[in-house]
Write a protein that holds these residues in place. Structure first.
Motif, PDB file in Angstrom:
ATOM      1  N   TRP A 130       0.834  -1.201   0.000  1.00  0.00           N
ATOM      2  CA  TRP A 130       0.000   0.000   0.000  1.00  0.00           C
ATOM      3  C   TRP A 130       0.872   1.256   0.000  1.00  0.00           C
ATOM      4  CZ3 TRP A 130       0.892   3.249   4.043  1.00  0.00           C
ATOM      5  CH2 TRP A 130       1.545   2.699   5.158  1.00  0.00           C
ATOM      6  N   ARG A 131       2.181   1.096   0.326  1.00  0.00           N
ATOM      7  CA  ARG A 131       3.054   2.268   0.432  1.00  0.00           C
ATOM      8  C   ARG A 131       3.298   2.936  -0.915  1.00  0.00           C
ATOM      9  NH1 ARG A 131       5.868  -1.473   3.607  1.00  0.00           N
ATOM     10  NH2 ARG A 131       7.347  -1.721   1.907  1.00  0.00           N
ATOM     11  N   LYS A 132       3.327   2.176  -1.984  1.00  0.00           N
ATOM     12  CA  LYS A 132       3.618   2.772  -3.292  1.00  0.00           C
ATOM     13  C   LYS A 132       2.518   3.720  -3.766  1.00  0.00           C
ATOM     14  CE  LYS A 132       7.048  -0.443  -4.769  1.00  0.00           C
ATOM     15  NZ  LYS A 132       7.630  -1.207  -5.823  1.00  0.00           N
ATOM     16  N   PRO A 133       1.245   3.318  -3.737  1.00  0.00           N
ATOM     17  CA  PRO A 133       0.213   4.293  -4.142  1.00  0.00           C
ATOM     18  C   PRO A 133       0.147   5.503  -3.210  1.00  0.00           C
ATOM     19  CG  PRO A 133      -0.722   2.081  -4.036  1.00  0.00           C
ATOM     20  CD  PRO A 133       0.672   1.996  -3.524  1.00  0.00           C
ATOM     21  N   VAL A 134       0.315   5.275  -1.905  1.00  0.00           N
ATOM     22  CA  VAL A 134       0.292   6.395  -0.954  1.00  0.00           C
ATOM     23  C   VAL A 134       1.482   7.310  -1.202  1.00  0.00           C
ATOM     24  CG1 VAL A 134       0.502   6.992   1.489  1.00  0.00           C
ATOM     25  CG2 VAL A 134      -1.023   5.157   0.791  1.00  0.00           C
ATOM     26  N   GLY A 135       2.656   6.726  -1.448  1.00  0.00           N
ATOM     27  CA  GLY A 135       3.839   7.526  -1.738  1.00  0.00           C
ATOM     28  C   GLY A 135       3.698   8.327  -3.016  1.00  0.00           C
ATOM     29  N   MET A 136       3.121   7.717  -4.043  1.00  0.00           N
ATOM     30  CA  MET A 136       2.920   8.435  -5.310  1.00  0.00           C
ATOM     31  C   MET A 136       1.958   9.603  -5.125  1.00  0.00           C
ATOM     32  SD  MET A 136       2.933   5.598  -8.319  1.00  0.00           S
ATOM     33  CE  MET A 136       2.021   4.309  -7.496  1.00  0.00           C
ATOM     34  N   LEU A 137       0.891   9.380  -4.377  1.00  0.00           N
ATOM     35  CA  LEU A 137      -0.037  10.480  -4.101  1.00  0.00           C
ATOM     36  C   LEU A 137       0.639  11.576  -3.284  1.00  0.00           C
ATOM     37  CD1 LEU A 137      -3.349   8.561  -3.355  1.00  0.00           C
ATOM     38  CD2 LEU A 137      -2.807   9.957  -5.355  1.00  0.00           C
ATOM     39  N   GLY A 138       1.481  11.175  -2.332  1.00  0.00           N
ATOM     40  CA  GLY A 138       2.228  12.155  -1.545  1.00  0.00           C
ATOM     41  C   GLY A 138       3.171  12.981  -2.403  1.00  0.00           C
ATOM     42  N   ILE A 139       3.842  12.328  -3.341  1.00  0.00           N
ATOM     43  CA  ILE A 139       4.748  13.049  -4.242  1.00  0.00           C
ATOM     44  C   ILE A 139       3.965  14.023  -5.118  1.00  0.00           C
ATOM     45  CG2 ILE A 139       6.266  12.766  -6.240  1.00  0.00           C
ATOM     46  CD1 ILE A 139       7.256  10.150  -4.879  1.00  0.00           C
ATOM     47  N   LEU A 140       2.832  13.591  -5.638  1.00  0.00           N
ATOM     48  CA  LEU A 140       2.002  14.491  -6.447  1.00  0.00           C
ATOM     49  C   LEU A 140       1.490  15.672  -5.631  1.00  0.00           C
ATOM     50  CD1 LEU A 140      -0.009  11.934  -8.598  1.00  0.00           C
ATOM     51  CD2 LEU A 140       1.850  13.443  -9.346  1.00  0.00           C
ATOM     52  N   LEU A 141       1.128  15.414  -4.377  1.00  0.00           N
ATOM     53  CA  LEU A 141       0.686  16.490  -3.499  1.00  0.00           C
ATOM     54  C   LEU A 141       1.825  17.466  -3.224  1.00  0.00           C
ATOM     55  CD1 LEU A 141      -1.609  17.638  -1.770  1.00  0.00           C
ATOM     56  CD2 LEU A 141      -0.777  16.213   0.103  1.00  0.00           C
ATOM     57  N   LEU A 142       3.023  16.938  -2.992  1.00  0.00           N
ATOM     58  CA  LEU A 142       4.193  17.790  -2.786  1.00  0.00           C
ATOM     59  C   LEU A 142       4.436  18.683  -3.999  1.00  0.00           C
ATOM     60  CD1 LEU A 142       6.908  18.518  -1.277  1.00  0.00           C
ATOM     61  CD2 LEU A 142       7.919  16.702  -2.645  1.00  0.00           C
ATOM     62  N   ILE A 143       4.367  18.110  -5.187  1.00  0.00           N
ATOM     63  CA  ILE A 143       4.582  18.893  -6.403  1.00  0.00           C
ATOM     64  C   ILE A 143       3.507  19.967  -6.554  1.00  0.00           C
ATOM     65  CG2 ILE A 143       4.599  18.788  -8.930  1.00  0.00           C
ATOM     66  CD1 ILE A 143       5.877  15.980  -8.622  1.00  0.00           C
ATOM     67  N   LEU A 144       2.261  19.606  -6.294  1.00  0.00           N
ATOM     68  CA  LEU A 144       1.166  20.573  -6.398  1.00  0.00           C
ATOM     69  C   LEU A 144       1.352  21.728  -5.414  1.00  0.00           C
ATOM     70  CD1 LEU A 144      -1.643  21.357  -7.523  1.00  0.00           C
ATOM     71  CD2 LEU A 144      -2.597  20.054  -5.626  1.00  0.00           C
ATOM     72  N   LEU A 145       1.636  21.408  -4.163  1.00  0.00           N
ATOM     73  CA  LEU A 145       1.833  22.459  -3.156  1.00  0.00           C
ATOM     74  C   LEU A 145       3.041  23.327  -3.481  1.00  0.00           C
ATOM     75  CD1 LEU A 145       1.039  20.477   0.115  1.00  0.00           C
ATOM     76  CD2 LEU A 145      -0.383  22.191  -1.028  1.00  0.00           C
ATOM     77  N   TRP A 146       4.109  22.705  -3.968  1.00  0.00           N
ATOM     78  CA  TRP A 146       5.306  23.464  -4.333  1.00  0.00           C
ATOM     79  C   TRP A 146       4.999  24.420  -5.488  1.00  0.00           C
ATOM     80  CZ3 TRP A 146       9.483  24.365  -1.697  1.00  0.00           C
ATOM     81  CH2 TRP A 146      10.584  24.914  -2.324  1.00  0.00           C
ATOM     82  N   CYS A 147       4.277  23.954  -6.489  1.00  0.00           N
ATOM     83  CA  CYS A 147       3.918  24.814  -7.619  1.00  0.00           C
ATOM     84  C   CYS A 147       3.050  25.991  -7.180  1.00  0.00           C
ATOM     85  CB  CYS A 147       3.200  24.005  -8.693  1.00  0.00           C
ATOM     86  SG  CYS A 147       4.256  22.861  -9.570  1.00  0.00           S
ATOM     87  N   VAL A 148       2.096  25.726  -6.325  1.00  0.00           N
ATOM     88  CA  VAL A 148       1.228  26.803  -5.824  1.00  0.00           C
ATOM     89  C   VAL A 148       2.048  27.815  -5.032  1.00  0.00           C
ATOM     90  CG1 VAL A 148      -0.662  27.312  -4.229  1.00  0.00           C
ATOM     91  CG2 VAL A 148      -0.876  25.425  -5.843  1.00  0.00           C
ATOM     92  N   ALA A 149       2.957  27.325  -4.200  1.00  0.00           N
ATOM     93  CA  ALA A 149       3.779  28.233  -3.392  1.00  0.00           C
ATOM     94  C   ALA A 149       4.675  29.106  -4.268  1.00  0.00           C
ATOM     95  CB  ALA A 149       4.630  27.424  -2.411  1.00  0.00           C
ATOM     96  N   ILE A 150       5.304  28.506  -5.256  1.00  0.00           N
ATOM     97  CA  ILE A 150       6.219  29.261  -6.109  1.00  0.00           C
ATOM     98  C   ILE A 150       5.459  30.231  -7.008  1.00  0.00           C
ATOM     99  CG2 ILE A 150       7.981  29.079  -7.913  1.00  0.00           C
ATOM    100  CD1 ILE A 150       8.793  28.184  -5.008  1.00  0.00           C
ATOM    101  N   THR A 151       4.342  29.798  -7.570  1.00  0.00           N
ATOM    102  CA  THR A 151       3.590  30.714  -8.435  1.00  0.00           C
ATOM    103  C   THR A 151       2.938  31.846  -7.644  1.00  0.00           C
ATOM    104  OG1 THR A 151       1.667  29.249  -8.371  1.00  0.00           O
ATOM    105  CG2 THR A 151       3.157  29.035 -10.246  1.00  0.00           C
ATOM    106  N   SER A 152       2.679  31.621  -6.352  1.00  0.00           N
ATOM    107  CA  SER A 152       2.129  32.718  -5.543  1.00  0.00           C
ATOM    108  C   SER A 152       3.158  33.828  -5.336  1.00  0.00           C
ATOM    109  CB  SER A 152       1.634  32.195  -4.196  1.00  0.00           C
ATOM    110  OG  SER A 152       2.722  31.789  -3.392  1.00  0.00           O
ATOM    111  N   LEU A 153       4.426  33.508  -5.538  1.00  0.00           N
ATOM    112  CA  LEU A 153       5.482  34.516  -5.420  1.00  0.00           C
ATOM    113  C   LEU A 153       5.764  35.224  -6.744  1.00  0.00           C
ATOM    114  CD1 LEU A 153       8.025  32.495  -3.236  1.00  0.00           C
ATOM    115  CD2 LEU A 153       6.495  34.328  -2.484  1.00  0.00           C
ATOM    116  N   SER A 154       5.060  34.877  -7.790  1.00  0.00           N
ATOM    117  CA  SER A 154       5.367  35.425  -9.118  1.00  0.00           C
ATOM    118  C   SER A 154       5.185  36.942  -9.183  1.00  0.00           C
ATOM    119  CB  SER A 154       4.530  34.745 -10.188  1.00  0.00           C
ATOM    120  OG  SER A 154       3.162  35.053 -10.019  1.00  0.00           O
ATOM    121  N   GLY A 155       4.280  37.481  -8.407  1.00  0.00           N
ATOM    122  CA  GLY A 155       4.094  38.936  -8.398  1.00  0.00           C
ATOM    123  C   GLY A 155       5.321  39.660  -7.874  1.00  0.00           C
ATOM    124  N   VAL A 156       5.949  39.083  -6.864  1.00  0.00           N
ATOM    125  CA  VAL A 156       7.159  39.672  -6.290  1.00  0.00           C
ATOM    126  C   VAL A 156       8.353  39.416  -7.205  1.00  0.00           C
ATOM    127  CG1 VAL A 156       8.754  39.576  -4.327  1.00  0.00           C
ATOM    128  CG2 VAL A 156       6.298  39.393  -3.941  1.00  0.00           C
TER     129      VAL A 156
END
Length: 68
Positions: free
Chosen positions: A5-31
């Motif tokens: 069960w760790r592989k699907p959970v890990g893959m979802l975690g990685i996708l969530l990390l990428i999504l959150l990272w993209c949102v965080a970085i794009t929120s700084l685009s104005g600055v």
């Protein structure tokens, strides 16, 4: 061998990390957009590579079941 069960959970975690990272970085685009283009280049190169750092322990956990 039964599937883990760790592989699907890990893959979802990685996708969530990428999504959150993209949102965080794009929120700084104005600055960051007001910076000189070379500073923007360094910022986006750095932030484009730094998200990979937490992946090694996650991938290890997905394979063997522990963090170390």
């Amino acid at each position: 061998m039964t599937p883990s069960w760790r592989k699907p959970v890990g893959m979802l975690g990685i996708l969530l990390l990428i999504l959150l990272w993209c949102v965080a970085i794009t929120s700084l685009s104005g600055v960051v957009g007001g910076w000189h283009w070379t500073a923007q280049l360094v910022f986006y190169l750095f932030t484009g590579l730094i998200w990979i750092t937490p992946l090694k322990p996650v991938l290890r956990w997905m394979e063997v079941g522990h963090w170390r």
